[in-house]
Design a protein around this motif. Sequence first.
Motif, PDB file in Angstrom:
ATOM      1  N   LYS A   1       1.001  -1.120   0.059  1.00  0.00           N
ATOM      2  CA  LYS A   1       0.122   0.072  -0.053  1.00  0.00           C
ATOM      3  C   LYS A   1       0.922   1.432   0.083  1.00  0.00           C
ATOM      4  CE  LYS A   1      -3.898   2.333   1.135  1.00  0.00           C
ATOM      5  NZ  LYS A   1      -5.138   2.283   0.517  1.00  0.00           N
ATOM      6  N   THR A   2       1.979   1.017   0.903  1.00  0.00           N
ATOM      7  CA  THR A   2       2.858   2.484   0.872  1.00  0.00           C
ATOM      8  C   THR A   2       3.606   2.474  -0.548  1.00  0.00           C
ATOM      9  OG1 THR A   2       3.173   1.973   3.311  1.00  0.00           O
ATOM     10  CG2 THR A   2       4.632   3.287   2.234  1.00  0.00           C
TER      11      THR A   2
ATOM     12  N   THR B   1       0.941   3.975  -2.955  1.00  0.00           N
ATOM     13  CA  THR B   1       0.729   5.494  -2.429  1.00  0.00           C
ATOM     14  C   THR B   1       1.884   6.618  -2.741  1.00  0.00           C
ATOM     15  OG1 THR B   1      -0.936   4.692  -0.713  1.00  0.00           O
ATOM     16  CG2 THR B   1      -0.215   6.944  -0.643  1.00  0.00           C
ATOM     17  N   HIS B   2       3.303   6.264  -2.333  1.00  0.00           N
ATOM     18  CA  HIS B   2       3.917   7.179  -2.085  1.00  0.00           C
ATOM     19  C   HIS B   2       5.063   7.021  -3.360  1.00  0.00           C
ATOM     20  CE1 HIS B   2       3.286   8.712   1.753  1.00  0.00           C
ATOM     21  NE2 HIS B   2       3.377   7.277   2.010  1.00  0.00           N
TER      22      HIS B   2
END
Length: 106
Positions: free
Chosen positions: A25-26, A29-30
């Motif tokens: 997820k990180t 997202t990033h």
Amino acid sequence: MSTRTEEPRKGKMTVAEAGRKGGQKTAATHGREFYEEIGRKGGEKVSAERGPEFYSEIGSKGGSERAKQHEGTKEAEGKTSLEEAGHRGGQRVRRLIQAGKEREAR
């Protein structure tokens, strides 16, 4: 006696699964820049706290261990040893550090 991974899970995820899911997820997202930035910041902090001697020490340990793994193998014949390559790299880093110090002094 069963281990934790063999027990029925009843819908709960393991710590490893949660970590993997959070990491994915990180990353989504990033993106790459995020990891480059936190890696750079972490490297700067370790460098400030431990100094160049730390890198010299861990590089030497890693190089000598890696050299032992390849010692006497067919792949190692006629090639620069990993220990020698590590030494050359260390010398280059030493010169770069010195050049940086000289630029700061100006």
